[in-house]
Design a protein around this motif. Structure first.
Motif, PDB file in Angstrom:
ATOM      1  N   UNK A 205       9.066  -6.214  -9.799  1.00  0.00           N
ATOM      2  CA  UNK A 205       9.288  -4.793  -9.540  1.00  0.00           C
ATOM      3  C   UNK A 205       7.979  -4.093  -9.219  1.00  0.00           C
ATOM      4  N   UNK A 206       6.935  -4.427  -9.980  1.00  0.00           N
ATOM      5  CA  UNK A 206       5.618  -3.827  -9.728  1.00  0.00           C
ATOM      6  C   UNK A 206       5.092  -4.218  -8.355  1.00  0.00           C
ATOM      7  N   UNK A 207       5.174  -5.492  -8.040  1.00  0.00           N
ATOM      8  CA  UNK A 207       4.687  -5.959  -6.746  1.00  0.00           C
ATOM      9  C   UNK A 207       5.464  -5.309  -5.604  1.00  0.00           C
ATOM     10  N   UNK A 208       6.785  -5.187  -5.787  1.00  0.00           N
ATOM     11  CA  UNK A 208       7.618  -4.557  -4.773  1.00  0.00           C
ATOM     12  C   UNK A 208       7.238  -3.096  -4.589  1.00  0.00           C
ATOM     13  N   UNK A 209       7.008  -2.405  -5.703  1.00  0.00           N
ATOM     14  CA  UNK A 209       6.635  -0.985  -5.662  1.00  0.00           C
ATOM     15  C   UNK A 209       5.331  -0.780  -4.902  1.00  0.00           C
ATOM     16  N   UNK A 210       4.302  -1.561  -5.250  1.00  0.00           N
ATOM     17  CA  UNK A 210       2.999  -1.373  -4.619  1.00  0.00           C
ATOM     18  C   UNK A 210       2.976  -1.908  -3.187  1.00  0.00           C
ATOM     19  N   UNK A 211       3.719  -2.966  -2.926  1.00  0.00           N
ATOM     20  CA  UNK A 211       3.769  -3.497  -1.571  1.00  0.00           C
ATOM     21  C   UNK A 211       4.385  -2.456  -0.622  1.00  0.00           C
ATOM     22  N   UNK A 212       5.471  -1.821  -1.082  1.00  0.00           N
ATOM     23  CA  UNK A 212       6.119  -0.796  -0.262  1.00  0.00           C
ATOM     24  C   UNK A 212       5.192   0.409  -0.079  1.00  0.00           C
ATOM     25  N   UNK A 213       4.492   0.782  -1.131  1.00  0.00           N
ATOM     26  CA  UNK A 213       3.601   1.931  -1.063  1.00  0.00           C
ATOM     27  C   UNK A 213       2.461   1.683  -0.077  1.00  0.00           C
ATOM     28  N   UNK A 214       1.839   0.512  -0.179  1.00  0.00           N
ATOM     29  CA  UNK A 214       0.685   0.211   0.667  1.00  0.00           C
ATOM     30  C   UNK A 214       1.093  -0.080   2.109  1.00  0.00           C
ATOM     31  N   UNK A 215       2.304  -0.586   2.294  1.00  0.00           N
ATOM     32  CA  UNK A 215       2.801  -0.772   3.661  1.00  0.00           C
ATOM     33  C   UNK A 215       2.993   0.582   4.340  1.00  0.00           C
ATOM     34  N   UNK A 216       3.513   1.542   3.587  1.00  0.00           N
ATOM     35  CA  UNK A 216       3.711   2.891   4.123  1.00  0.00           C
ATOM     36  C   UNK A 216       2.377   3.523   4.510  1.00  0.00           C
ATOM     37  N   UNK A 217       1.348   3.262   3.722  1.00  0.00           N
ATOM     38  CA  UNK A 217       0.012   3.805   3.990  1.00  0.00           C
ATOM     39  C   UNK A 217      -0.768   2.957   4.988  1.00  0.00           C
ATOM     40  N   UNK A 218      -0.177   1.832   5.377  1.00  0.00           N
ATOM     41  CA  UNK A 218      -0.805   0.905   6.325  1.00  0.00           C
ATOM     42  C   UNK A 218      -2.127   0.338   5.791  1.00  0.00           C
ATOM     43  N   UNK A 220      -1.858  -2.395   3.371  1.00  0.00           N
ATOM     44  CA  UNK A 220      -1.384  -3.522   2.567  1.00  0.00           C
ATOM     45  C   UNK A 220      -2.400  -4.657   2.521  1.00  0.00           C
ATOM     46  N   UNK A 221      -3.018  -4.956   3.640  1.00  0.00           N
ATOM     47  CA  UNK A 221      -3.981  -6.065   3.687  1.00  0.00           C
ATOM     48  C   UNK A 221      -5.165  -5.829   2.758  1.00  0.00           C
ATOM     49  N   UNK A 222      -5.547  -4.554   2.575  1.00  0.00           N
ATOM     50  CA  UNK A 222      -6.681  -4.228   1.706  1.00  0.00           C
ATOM     51  C   UNK A 222      -6.342  -4.436   0.235  1.00  0.00           C
ATOM     52  N   UNK A 223      -5.045  -4.351  -0.100  1.00  0.00           N
ATOM     53  CA  UNK A 223      -4.634  -4.433  -1.496  1.00  0.00           C
ATOM     54  C   UNK A 223      -3.823  -5.686  -1.811  1.00  0.00           C
TER      55      UNK A 223
END
Length: 230
Positions: A205-218, A220-223
């Motif tokens: 759930x945590x990984x899904x939450x942050x993956x979606x958040x960082x994908x939206x901010x473009x 994801x690769x940095x995090x």
């Protein structure tokens, strides 16, 4: 011990272990002993002033008594607030018993929450009413917890291989993109992950939450390394 599931503001479900009456009582006893020692030292200081400086005592005894009463009130009431705010919801007694006070939404308590719950401790719960409510409340809440929307949970005692500080060091933009509420959630997860029965579910759930958040901010690769470390 009784378990409770809480959905955080980030819409992530977390499981906690509620503190039982015995451990909470032991924590209060420890804190009361600490307060008593401080108050005894204050009383000794007053006696020494009266004995060794009688003229000073006669001239300022009213001020000495008045200030002593104020300091005593601050020790009795302020001790719990100061300790809880500076130790992530823990007093010295709670730290010994591995307990912690949090809000009912899983976030850390603020000054408002601590002040309310401890005000009720001083005027209501000390009469024994608090213990009564702990026995008959599903979330083991005393009156102060109900008024302040807080609960007391049991901490895990197993060592954790990764800390929040480790994750912060892994990315220079950590503080900028990850909110304080999310940091509190991560810290709590890392502290308890070795003892959680549903660790893998929460981890996903945590990984899904942050993956979606960082994908939206473009970003994801940095995090990505941060997500993999969870």
């Amino acid at each position: 011990m009784k378990k409770i599931r809480i959905t955080t503001p980030e819409n992530i479900e977390v499981e906690y272990t509620l503190a039982d009456v015995g451990s909470r009582t032991a924590a209060v006893v420890i804190d009361t002993l600490i307060q008593s020692v401080i108050l005894i030292l204050l009383l000794v200081a007053i006696v020494l002033i009266r004995y060794f400086s009688p003229r000073f005592w006669e001239g300022y005894y009213g001020w000495i008594i008045g200030v002593s009463l104020i300091v005593s009130a601050l020790i009795i009431y302020g001790y719990f607030i100061v300790m809880e705010l500076n130790n992530n919801g823990q007093t010295l007694g709670k730290k010994v018993m591995k307990l912690r006070t949090i809000r009912t939404n899983g976030q850390s308590i603020t000054l408002k929450h601590s002040a309310i719950r401890n005000l009720f401790r001083l005027f209501v719960d000390m009469l024994g009413i608090g213990v009564f409510f702990i026995f008959f409340n599903k979330q083991h809440k005393r009156v102060g917890d109900m008024a302040a929307s807080t609960i007391v949970i049991a901490e895990n005692d197993k060592a954790r291989p990764v800390t929040l500080e480790d994750l912060q060091e892994s990315n220079s933009n950590f503080e900028y993109y990850i909110s304080k509420e999310e940091q509190e959630l991560i810290r709590d997860y890392l502290e308890r992950k070795n003892k959680m029965e549903d660790c893998e579910r929460l981890q996903e759930e945590l990984k899904k939450h942050f993956r979606k958040k960082f994908e939206t901010l473009d970003i994801l690769s940095d995090f990505q390394n941060f997500i993999d470390s969870l």
